[in-house]
Design a protein around this motif. Structure first.
Motif, PDB file in Angstrom:
ATOM      1  N   ARG A  32      46.915  26.738  42.170  1.00 59.61           N
ATOM      2  CA  ARG A  32      45.487  26.430  41.988  1.00 59.61           C
ATOM      3  C   ARG A  32      44.618  27.438  42.728  1.00 59.61           C
ATOM      4  NH1 ARG A  32      47.743  21.578  42.840  1.00 59.61           N
ATOM      5  NH2 ARG A  32      46.999  21.434  44.986  1.00 59.61           N
ATOM      6  N   SER A  33      45.039  27.830  43.931  1.00 58.12           N
ATOM      7  CA  SER A  33      44.263  28.810  44.699  1.00 58.12           C
ATOM      8  C   SER A  33      44.210  30.148  43.993  1.00 58.12           C
ATOM      9  CB  SER A  33      44.868  28.988  46.094  1.00 58.12           C
ATOM     10  OG  SER A  33      44.751  27.805  46.834  1.00 58.12           O
ATOM     11  N   ARG A  34      45.339  30.580  43.466  1.00 60.83           N
ATOM     12  CA  ARG A  34      45.367  31.861  42.754  1.00 60.83           C
ATOM     13  C   ARG A  34      44.501  31.828  41.510  1.00 60.83           C
ATOM     14  NH1 ARG A  34      51.798  33.210  43.544  1.00 60.83           N
ATOM     15  NH2 ARG A  34      51.558  34.027  45.657  1.00 60.83           N
ATOM     16  N   ALA A  35      44.538  30.722  40.784  1.00 61.87           N
ATOM     17  CA  ALA A  35      43.714  30.606  39.576  1.00 61.87           C
ATOM     18  C   ALA A  35      42.229  30.619  39.935  1.00 61.87           C
ATOM     19  CB  ALA A  35      44.071  29.319  38.822  1.00 61.87           C
ATOM     20  N   ARG A  36      41.863  29.927  40.991  1.00 61.75           N
ATOM     21  CA  ARG A  36      40.453  29.902  41.405  1.00 61.75           C
ATOM     22  C   ARG A  36      39.993  31.254  41.909  1.00 61.75           C
ATOM     23  NH1 ARG A  36      40.416  23.934  44.195  1.00 61.75           N
ATOM     24  NH2 ARG A  36      40.380  22.798  42.228  1.00 61.75           N
ATOM     25  N   LEU A  37      40.859  31.957  42.635  1.00 62.46           N
ATOM     26  CA  LEU A  37      40.503  33.298  43.099  1.00 62.46           C
ATOM     27  C   LEU A  37      40.353  34.246  41.920  1.00 62.46           C
ATOM     28  CD1 LEU A  37      39.925  35.325  45.315  1.00 62.46           C
ATOM     29  CD2 LEU A  37      42.407  35.669  45.533  1.00 62.46           C
ATOM     30  N   ASP A  38      41.274  34.185  40.967  1.00 63.34           N
ATOM     31  CA  ASP A  38      41.158  35.026  39.772  1.00 63.34           C
ATOM     32  C   ASP A  38      39.845  34.767  39.051  1.00 63.34           C
ATOM     33  OD1 ASP A  38      43.610  36.202  40.251  1.00 63.34           O
ATOM     34  OD2 ASP A  38      44.692  34.976  38.768  1.00 63.34           O
ATOM     35  N   ALA A  39      39.476  33.494  38.911  1.00 61.66           N
ATOM     36  CA  ALA A  39      38.222  33.154  38.231  1.00 61.66           C
ATOM     37  C   ALA A  39      37.024  33.680  39.023  1.00 61.66           C
ATOM     38  CB  ALA A  39      38.118  31.637  38.052  1.00 61.66           C
ATOM     39  N   ALA A  40      37.063  33.537  40.343  1.00 62.11           N
ATOM     40  CA  ALA A  40      35.948  34.006  41.177  1.00 62.11           C
ATOM     41  C   ALA A  40      35.832  35.524  41.137  1.00 62.11           C
ATOM     42  CB  ALA A  40      36.129  33.522  42.620  1.00 62.11           C
ATOM     43  N   MET A  41      36.962  36.216  41.128  1.00 62.45           N
ATOM     44  CA  MET A  41      36.927  37.673  41.074  1.00 62.45           C
ATOM     45  C   MET A  41      36.318  38.150  39.756  1.00 62.45           C
ATOM     46  SD  MET A  41      37.923  38.773  43.945  1.00 62.45           S
ATOM     47  CE  MET A  41      38.230  40.499  43.630  1.00 62.45           C
ATOM     48  N   GLY A  42      36.541  37.416  38.690  1.00 62.00           N
ATOM     49  CA  GLY A  42      35.965  37.765  37.411  1.00 62.00           C
ATOM     50  C   GLY A  42      34.518  37.344  37.273  1.00 62.00           C
ATOM     51  N   ASP A  43      34.042  36.556  38.222  1.00 62.01           N
ATOM     52  CA  ASP A  43      32.683  36.014  38.137  1.00 62.01           C
ATOM     53  C   ASP A  43      31.885  36.328  39.404  1.00 62.01           C
ATOM     54  OD1 ASP A  43      30.553  34.587  37.028  1.00 62.01           O
ATOM     55  OD2 ASP A  43      31.206  32.711  37.968  1.00 62.01           O
ATOM     56  N   GLY A  44      31.918  37.572  39.835  1.00 62.48           N
ATOM     57  CA  GLY A  44      31.082  37.949  40.964  1.00 62.48           C
ATOM     58  C   GLY A  44      31.802  38.685  42.067  1.00 62.48           C
ATOM     59  N   GLY A  45      33.126  38.576  42.149  1.00 59.49           N
ATOM     60  CA  GLY A  45      33.880  39.326  43.139  1.00 59.49           C
ATOM     61  C   GLY A  45      33.756  38.805  44.555  1.00 59.49           C
ATOM     62  N   LEU A  46      34.243  39.613  45.480  1.00 63.76           N
ATOM     63  CA  LEU A  46      34.334  39.210  46.878  1.00 63.76           C
ATOM     64  C   LEU A  46      32.984  39.084  47.577  1.00 63.76           C
ATOM     65  CD1 LEU A  46      37.391  41.369  48.001  1.00 63.76           C
ATOM     66  CD2 LEU A  46      37.340  38.919  47.536  1.00 63.76           C
ATOM     67  N   GLY A  47      31.955  39.731  47.066  1.00 62.35           N
ATOM     68  CA  GLY A  47      30.651  39.695  47.716  1.00 62.35           C
ATOM     69  C   GLY A  47      29.841  38.441  47.443  1.00 62.35           C
ATOM     70  N   GLN A  48      30.261  37.631  46.479  1.00 57.83           N
ATOM     71  CA  GLN A  48      29.498  36.429  46.152  1.00 57.83           C
ATOM     72  C   GLN A  48      29.596  35.397  47.269  1.00 57.83           C
ATOM     73  OE1 GLN A  48      31.169  33.770  43.080  1.00 57.83           O
ATOM     74  NE2 GLN A  48      32.868  35.240  43.010  1.00 57.83           N
ATOM     75  N   PHE A  49      28.603  34.528  47.325  1.00 63.77           N
ATOM     76  CA  PHE A  49      28.586  33.486  48.344  1.00 63.77           C
ATOM     77  C   PHE A  49      29.338  32.265  47.852  1.00 63.77           C
ATOM     78  CE2 PHE A  49      24.746  35.952  49.410  1.00 63.77           C
ATOM     79  CZ  PHE A  49      25.097  36.307  50.700  1.00 63.77           C
ATOM     80  N   VAL A  50      30.031  31.598  48.790  1.00 63.45           N
ATOM     81  CA  VAL A  50      30.769  30.381  48.463  1.00 63.45           C
ATOM     82  C   VAL A  50      29.833  29.181  48.557  1.00 63.45           C
ATOM     83  CG1 VAL A  50      32.979  31.356  49.183  1.00 63.45           C
ATOM     84  CG2 VAL A  50      31.595  30.106  50.841  1.00 63.45           C
ATOM     85  N   GLN A  51      30.270  28.046  47.995  1.00 61.60           N
ATOM     86  CA  GLN A  51      29.404  26.865  47.925  1.00 61.60           C
ATOM     87  C   GLN A  51      29.189  26.202  49.274  1.00 61.60           C
ATOM     88  OE1 GLN A  51      31.097  24.302  44.965  1.00 61.60           O
ATOM     89  NE2 GLN A  51      30.446  25.601  43.277  1.00 61.60           N
ATOM     90  N   VAL A  52      30.195  26.173  50.113  1.00 57.44           N
ATOM     91  CA  VAL A  52      30.053  25.499  51.400  1.00 57.44           C
ATOM     92  C   VAL A  52      29.207  26.346  52.343  1.00 57.44           C
ATOM     93  CG1 VAL A  52      32.193  24.186  51.238  1.00 57.44           C
ATOM     94  CG2 VAL A  52      32.220  26.460  52.238  1.00 57.44           C
ATOM     95  N   SER A  53      28.537  25.663  53.259  1.00 62.03           N
ATOM     96  CA  SER A  53      27.697  26.375  54.217  1.00 62.03           C
ATOM     97  C   SER A  53      27.957  25.845  55.622  1.00 62.03           C
ATOM     98  CB  SER A  53      26.220  26.206  53.868  1.00 62.03           C
ATOM     99  OG  SER A  53      25.836  24.857  53.977  1.00 62.03           O
ATOM    100  N   GLY A  54      27.563  26.630  56.580  1.00 63.52           N
ATOM    101  CA  GLY A  54      27.673  26.235  57.971  1.00 63.52           C
ATOM    102  C   GLY A  54      26.545  25.295  58.351  1.00 63.52           C
ATOM    103  N   PRO A  55      26.537  24.822  59.589  1.00 61.70           N
ATOM    104  CA  PRO A  55      25.488  23.913  60.054  1.00 61.70           C
ATOM    105  C   PRO A  55      24.088  24.508  59.929  1.00 61.70           C
ATOM    106  CG  PRO A  55      27.263  24.032  61.663  1.00 61.70           C
ATOM    107  CD  PRO A  55      27.540  25.073  60.616  1.00 61.70           C
TER     108      PRO A  55
END
Length: 112
Positions: A39-62
């Motif tokens: 599941r992690s590999r599939a999600r990473l593959d999808a994220a790499m195809g949809d914005g790459g490593l520079g995109q921001f993730v959904q979770v945030s800090g305090p």
């Protein structure tokens, strides 16, 4: 967190992660791990195809700031390495073997 974790019977206690797998077989635990890796590999593959490593993730800090996917992956690598090292020390204390890989021919559920 989604499946399969929704069906694990989390009881809200601080010790759940240390007791939840007490009755699981090694095969079941390896299957959970293999599924998580897939599941992690599939999600990473999808994220790499949809914005790459520079995109921001959904979770945030305090403070409300979001980390980049690159930062999240680096944190995951660090945590995985740390916990693998801890688990290896425990395993070495139990079986007396040292090294990074299991003995040749080893498989889950195989007794020594």
């Amino acid at each position: 967190m989604g499946g399969p974790w929704e069906a694990t019977g989390w009881d809200g206690s601080d010790d759940w992660e240390f007791t939840s797998a007490a009755d699981d077989t090694p095969g079941q635990l390896y299957a959970l791990w293999d599924g998580a890796v897939g599941r992690s590999r599939a999600r990473l593959d999808a994220a790499m195809g949809d914005g790459g490593l520079g995109q921001f993730v959904q979770v945030s800090g305090p403070d409300g700031r979001h980390a980049s996917l690159r930062r999240l992956l680096c944190d995951l690598i660090e945590e995985y390495g740390r916990h693998t090292g801890h688990a290896d020390l425990i395993r070495e204390a139990v079986d007396g073997l040292v090294g990074e890989d299991p003995p040749p021919g080893w498989s889950p559920g195989q007794s020594r």
